[in-house]
Design an enzyme around this catalytic site. Sequence first.
Site, PDB file in Angstrom:
ATOM      1  N   GLN A  22       0.853  -1.181   0.000  1.00 35.08           N
ATOM      2  CA  GLN A  22       0.000   0.000   0.000  1.00 35.08           C
ATOM      3  C   GLN A  22       0.883   1.222   0.000  1.00 35.08           C
ATOM      4  O   GLN A  22       1.562   1.495   0.971  1.00 35.08           O
ATOM      5  CB  GLN A  22      -0.876   0.014   1.248  1.00 35.08           C
ATOM      6  N   SER A  23       0.894   1.895  -1.084  1.00 38.60           N
ATOM      7  CA  SER A  23       1.641   3.150  -1.098  1.00 38.60           C
ATOM      8  C   SER A  23       0.727   4.237  -0.579  1.00 38.60           C
ATOM      9  O   SER A  23      -0.475   4.042  -0.455  1.00 38.60           O
ATOM     10  CB  SER A  23       2.072   3.477  -2.519  1.00 38.60           C
ATOM     11  N   THR A  24       1.278   5.366  -0.295  1.00 38.09           N
ATOM     12  CA  THR A  24       0.454   6.442   0.262  1.00 38.09           C
ATOM     13  C   THR A  24      -0.621   6.880  -0.726  1.00 38.09           C
ATOM     14  O   THR A  24      -1.750   7.135  -0.344  1.00 38.09           O
ATOM     15  CB  THR A  24       1.307   7.668   0.629  1.00 38.09           C
ATOM     16  N   VAL A  25      -0.253   6.942  -1.986  1.00 39.93           N
ATOM     17  CA  VAL A  25      -1.222   7.389  -2.986  1.00 39.93           C
ATOM     18  C   VAL A  25      -2.393   6.418  -3.059  1.00 39.93           C
ATOM     19  O   VAL A  25      -3.555   6.813  -3.083  1.00 39.93           O
ATOM     20  CB  VAL A  25      -0.545   7.513  -4.362  1.00 39.93           C
ATOM     21  N   GLN A  27      -3.366   4.393  -0.733  1.00 43.54           N
ATOM     22  CA  GLN A  27      -4.135   4.411   0.508  1.00 43.54           C
ATOM     23  C   GLN A  27      -5.227   5.453   0.457  1.00 43.54           C
ATOM     24  O   GLN A  27      -6.324   5.234   0.949  1.00 43.54           O
ATOM     25  CB  GLN A  27      -3.213   4.694   1.692  1.00 43.54           C
TER      26      GLN A  27
END
Length: 693
Positions: A22-25, A27
């Site tokens: 899960q990357s921040t984008v 998420q």
Amino acid sequence: METNSKISAKHLKRTAYLYVRQSTVRQVFENTESTKRQYELKQRAIALGWPAERIEVIDTDLGQSASTAVDRQGFQKLVAEVGLGWAGIVMGLEVSRLARNSMDWHRLIEICALTNTLILDEDGIYDPTDFNDRLLLGLKGTMSEAETHLLTARLRGGLLNKARRGELRCQLPVGLVYDAQGQVILDPDSQVQASLHLLFETFFRTATAHRTARHFRDQGLLFPRRILSGADKGKLIWGPLAVKRVLLVLHNPRYAGAYAWGRGHWETQTNGKKKWQLLPRDRWQVLIVDAHPGYISWQQYEQIDQRLRQNAMAYGIDRRHGPAREGPALLQGRVVCGICGNRMTVRYHRRGDGLVPDYWCNRNYMEHGAPICQKIPGASIDAAVGKLLLEAMTPMAIEVSLAVQQEIQAQLDEADRLRHKQVERARYEADYARRRYMKVDPENRLVADSLEAEWNEKLRAMAQAQDDYQRKRDADRKVLAEDQRNRLFSLVQDFPAIWKDPKTPYRERKRMVALLIEDVTLLKAEQIIVQARFRGGATTTLKLPLPLNAWQGRKTAKHVLAKMDELLNEFTDAQVADRLNKQGLKTGAGGSFTAEKVRWVRYANGMKSYAQRLKESGMLTSQQMGAQFGVSEPTVINWRKKGLIQGRRCDDRNQWVYFPPSRALHIHQKNKKTVDHRPSDQKSLETTVGGAV
Ligand SMILES: [Zn+2]
């Protein structure tokens, strides 16, 4: 069971890897979704024929969003397993995001092709050995990389659009709040409003942020601040107004009723850290003037802006950009104020051809507008510390001090053990208080409260003891480390020669000082007290006389003053100057005397003039004489010229004073017949001498 032509028994015998990331984008968009989708993917693998126990989840990268594989353990593990031929299939949500940049991605496809590993995402199954699939996967990777940028841009774009309309709610500075309809209004708290109005008024009056802060401080006024995060978020607290805060308020366009967004950006510094940097106004992303009520007008805001820029030119930038590291101030960065304990800064002033350092304690001034603590001329201090170093830096002295240090170290260890016992004791007492509190019946409030208070007290005492212990321990540890000791020995051999060499640059000198001296505390009293603390803890205190300032430096010598005082009993300023010059005596600056200079030195040293001295001995001015005889001043002068009364010329402007009537008459008769042909200057003097007896 679902069948697929791409899947063979060979694939099914190997492990299926489910890669979760899960990357921040991601998420932002799919956080809630992703767990569900991952579960579905797993079900799909089972449906395709992999037994549940042979599906391995790799999720070590969870929560990370690094852009290269080097930073991501999970991805590397995946590549390794695939490379060993253990993987039958690699699964992931939108599998192209397995890798965050296309280089990683193409490497993975390559390895999958070599080891005959399949790839699965929600769109379908890919066989990297198949040309078409490979093309597709490659395209997916490239798309994915582009998408990372697009997503970021889209996210920001959304914000920006909102901001352009002035609708993006931002953290408002203190004094402005959102009302129930979401409109920006002045904080209804009248005290908050008054504080802001006062700040702006004071600035308009005093024109500097420093004086504004000082006004608040002098008047004992506090300024509001809102807590931005944590449990007390939004709470208003009042505290002293620092200069930094004044500047923040003055620079903030929202107080002028303007909506501004994107006033700064993150800039990567040379050390790799990011720093928030304000941009010049023409580079702000959004600025809407008159967007909401404010404390000042936009015009006033611009005036302030201009004034602050002028101030910066006058006070800050130009001066601070002086010779910082290359300047001669030896103790730069290691001078501590003996009054307040803050670090003192260096400023230079020009004397002759060179720069002379002054050590200033202006931290309180910079931060709170308080007066400067002390300002000490640095040249003599630097010289004294240099001399101190030369004395301290003999091999013998070092040998002795290191031996002493070892001795001290042994004692310190003992002290350390003792201090630690105190901490243990405090801990035991706190523990005991806790147990007592735990045992009490909670119904019995009174006892419980007092026991709780006692427990808190013991906890505080324990924290204090631990603190003390740590601090003293750290202080003890400041003795020299081995490598420092070695460097010191090599330095000590060459030190005097290097130090005395005028070609040694200031930078090198400062480096040597840094190696030897921890800090130097300065206190200006009747003398300047200089306390140098060496590395390793030894201290030496020096007392230096206050240096003479420029005027005092040019002071007239004492014996010249004495002579002048003596001559003033008998002569006017011009006559004194003449006589001093004939005796070859010089002014403080080394020149010859004039009437003007004699008068100046007289004033400066509180000496009375010849005229004053005569008047104090009882002689009268022509006006006073006229009053005594009931005649006009010109008549008195006429009498004197005719020799009827006697007096003396008391200054260089031909003013005279006279003996009081009784004595004047007496002298008159005594000297009546004397005719004097000498020059007038001499004449009056001689008469004086004769008449006084
Ligand atoms: Zn100070």
